[in-house]
Design a protein around this motif. Sequence first.
Motif, PDB file in Angstrom:
ATOM      1  N   MET A   1      -7.033 -11.125  -2.617  1.00  0.00           N
ATOM      2  CA  MET A   1      -8.468 -11.156  -2.310  1.00  0.00           C
ATOM      3  C   MET A   1      -9.194  -9.933  -2.856  1.00  0.00           C
ATOM      4  N   LEU A   2      -8.470  -8.814  -2.961  1.00  0.00           N
ATOM      5  CA  LEU A   2      -9.130  -7.569  -3.341  1.00  0.00           C
ATOM      6  C   LEU A   2      -8.968  -7.219  -4.814  1.00  0.00           C
ATOM      7  N   ILE A   3      -8.371  -8.112  -5.593  1.00  0.00           N
ATOM      8  CA  ILE A   3      -8.177  -7.815  -7.015  1.00  0.00           C
ATOM      9  C   ILE A   3      -9.506  -7.503  -7.718  1.00  0.00           C
ATOM     10  N   PRO A   4     -10.608  -8.239  -7.455  1.00  0.00           N
ATOM     11  CA  PRO A   4     -11.877  -7.856  -8.104  1.00  0.00           C
ATOM     12  C   PRO A   4     -12.292  -6.419  -7.767  1.00  0.00           C
ATOM     13  N   VAL A   5     -12.127  -6.024  -6.511  1.00  0.00           N
ATOM     14  CA  VAL A   5     -12.474  -4.657  -6.112  1.00  0.00           C
ATOM     15  C   VAL A   5     -11.587  -3.657  -6.840  1.00  0.00           C
ATOM     16  N   LEU A   6     -10.287  -3.957  -6.890  1.00  0.00           N
ATOM     17  CA  LEU A   6      -9.340  -3.052  -7.535  1.00  0.00           C
ATOM     18  C   LEU A   6      -9.599  -2.936  -9.029  1.00  0.00           C
ATOM     19  N   PHE A  47     -12.722   2.022  -4.545  1.00  0.00           N
ATOM     20  CA  PHE A  47     -11.580   2.762  -4.014  1.00  0.00           C
ATOM     21  C   PHE A  47     -11.985   3.700  -2.875  1.00  0.00           C
ATOM     22  N   GLY A  48     -13.236   4.154  -2.906  1.00  0.00           N
ATOM     23  CA  GLY A  48     -13.678   5.089  -1.871  1.00  0.00           C
ATOM     24  C   GLY A  48     -13.695   4.491  -0.484  1.00  0.00           C
ATOM     25  N   VAL A  49     -13.851   3.176  -0.385  1.00  0.00           N
ATOM     26  CA  VAL A  49     -13.848   2.498   0.922  1.00  0.00           C
ATOM     27  C   VAL A  49     -12.840   1.345   0.906  1.00  0.00           C
ATOM     28  N   LEU A  52     -11.637  -0.216   4.174  1.00  0.00           N
ATOM     29  CA  LEU A  52     -12.557  -1.146   4.834  1.00  0.00           C
ATOM     30  C   LEU A  52     -12.364  -2.562   4.288  1.00  0.00           C
ATOM     31  N   TYR A  53     -12.246  -2.678   2.969  1.00  0.00           N
ATOM     32  CA  TYR A  53     -12.008  -3.986   2.375  1.00  0.00           C
ATOM     33  C   TYR A  53     -10.688  -4.582   2.875  1.00  0.00           C
ATOM     34  N   VAL A  54      -9.675  -3.735   2.982  1.00  0.00           N
ATOM     35  CA  VAL A  54      -8.373  -4.202   3.468  1.00  0.00           C
ATOM     36  C   VAL A  54      -8.484  -4.704   4.903  1.00  0.00           C
ATOM     37  N   LEU A 101     -11.473   6.449   4.679  1.00  0.00           N
ATOM     38  CA  LEU A 101     -11.933   5.103   4.320  1.00  0.00           C
ATOM     39  C   LEU A 101     -11.323   4.622   3.007  1.00  0.00           C
ATOM     40  N   GLY A 102     -10.811   5.538   2.214  1.00  0.00           N
ATOM     41  CA  GLY A 102     -10.237   5.174   0.929  1.00  0.00           C
ATOM     42  C   GLY A 102      -8.777   4.790   1.045  1.00  0.00           C
ATOM     43  N   ALA A 103      -8.040   5.002  -0.049  1.00  0.00           N
ATOM     44  CA  ALA A 103      -6.625   4.613  -0.071  1.00  0.00           C
ATOM     45  C   ALA A 103      -5.807   5.399   0.936  1.00  0.00           C
ATOM     46  N   ALA A 104      -6.278   6.596   1.313  1.00  0.00           N
ATOM     47  CA  ALA A 104      -5.534   7.400   2.288  1.00  0.00           C
ATOM     48  C   ALA A 104      -5.423   6.710   3.639  1.00  0.00           C
TER      49      ALA A 104
END
Length: 677
Positions: A1-6, A47-49, A52-54, A101-104
Amino acid sequence: MLIPVLLIGSISLMLKSFPIEGYQNFIDSFCNGIISNFFSLIYSATFGVLSLYVSISISICYTQQIGKDSRHNLGPMIASLVSFLIISGTFEDGALNTESLGAAGMFTAVLCSFLASWFYDFLSKKMKRSMRMFTEGDDEVFRNTLMSLTPAAAVAGVAAVVNSISLLVFDGNNIHMAFSVGLSSIFEDMGRNLGSALLFEFFVHLLWFFGIHGHNVLEPVSQDLFATAMGENQLLVEQGMAATEIHSKTFLDVFVNMGGSGSVVCLLIAIMVFSHRRSNRKLGLMAAIPGFFNISELITFGLPIVFNPIFIVPYLLVPMVITTTSTLAVEMGMVPVAINHVEWTTPILWSGYLATDSIAGSILQLINIVIGTLIYAPFVKIFDKEMIRDANRKMDQLVDLMKQSEETREVIRVLSLRDVGGMVARHLAEDLQTQLIDRKPIMFYQPQYNHKGECIGAEALLRWKHSIYDMIYPPLVIQVAEESGKLIALEKNIFVTIMESMPELTKVLGDEIKISVNVTGTTIQSDEFEKFLVQLSKDYPRYSNRIVIEITEQAALSIKEELIDRLTRIAKRGYGFAIDDFSMGSTSIKYLQTNVFNLIKLDGSMTRVILKNRRSKDIISSITKLSSDLGIDVLAEYVETEEQRQALEEVGCYLYQGWLYSPAVPIEKLQVAKNKK
């Protein structure tokens, strides 16, 4: 689902970090840095948020899997977001901590989303049993909102309690920060050597596997232990001495983390060389460009590597193996010690040369890539097999749904399904054009015989052997083609394929044979298809009178004068017509009122039970008598035993098709099937 964001985030990061000094100066200075700010904005919004997408995607998927429509019940998503924002410490001390909120914050987002969605569902079920909420009128949305309020508030309250306890237990740190501090403390008494480098890479990639940004968590270790090594090496070189510190941050960036965490450039190459799944190869191609600049998020989260047990071994093993080989190469003097700082986005091979001032650095990178690719290769093959098994399970679910629809006569739209079945159907729709329309479809033929044992023809049946799903259930193929607007194109291609095969078919089965071809009700009523059949009869004048067009009784046909005129025009071009799945329904009787049909194919539900059900036998007897009076032949499908055939012959049915004679076979096996009979 998040491939477009990535993908969007990876491209923006790549363009912002492109390691050419002139380019960097340009984007930083042009119009006061408007270009650099543009890329930074996109990166921050992706990537910064990312967490949240996850959180949103996991809660939506969880809601769908437990059988609720996430479009009408947003409670789990709201509960997940609130829980994540509380436990991640985003708003602690009145300040906004965007790092979480990012990858961390990935692992926290995954854990909170799953637990919050589960707990919300648990509470909402309990509440629905114990209370009812009514509102004036029939406002279901408002009623659902009221029902969502209490469980969402309860989930948020539990999250706040958990966070408060963690602040007390961990001396003012939330769970995420306490974990980071505790892990970093392991390296306090370790020197800079192969052991500490291996342990560092192990923990970094173990964290990445669980969705935690390992490099961010261990950034203090990286800066205190490994980043300082480069300064020491440069100082030694300035003093005319040889550099001695092998395990610098540049060493790890250049020789170990090639393509990003997990040395995913090796995985990308392994996918392109060893994977047979087109979706994996497409993703590999998309990830190749950012991967060339050591940006790995697209493949890490898109394949995914995160939470994928198949890849945990190579993901941990490859960095540790090539850390060892790189250390040995430098210690043996085959490759110089890295003495120049290299931006982490510098492309592979170029970075090896820049770090060491030697082509030996690039050669070492190549050797490490080969080693890593060979380690990843068997796991890519295992992943392929597991994805195929998973795809087949999903296909079985969709086929079961199709069969249920056929039994109940309840129409479903497979491309509109919002579950795994719909995903499979949409995948088929994408492949339909290239595999069945742009090239010849595979046709099987099931021979037909009369009561004397003479072959009178065959029915042409579409078979689609998909590269992933193997043989596709034929009604599903037609359904997908119809919903995707490709049905007429597919059926045209089927007719052309059969016409091109007619010389071989007549050679095997005889010059007088008839080939039956199924046509859907939608297609037979179109002007486009009528014009096609007319042109086909001109292109193949010898064979149009050998084609029998089968129209199923279940087809959505309106028996009007316009349709009869159309069928009559087509019949004048030499084509015959058959009624497929004939029963005693009103539609069937209306068919018989016309004079364009010269063959009836009995509904299989009657043929199968003729030996057990007296009424079925009487119905078939009535159909054969009526058809004989009208000059129409009757053919029985699903004839599987000699006793069944004899019973059919007794009631006046003299044409047969079924496993008693032969299953549907490819054209090259027709001769064998005919000779067996």
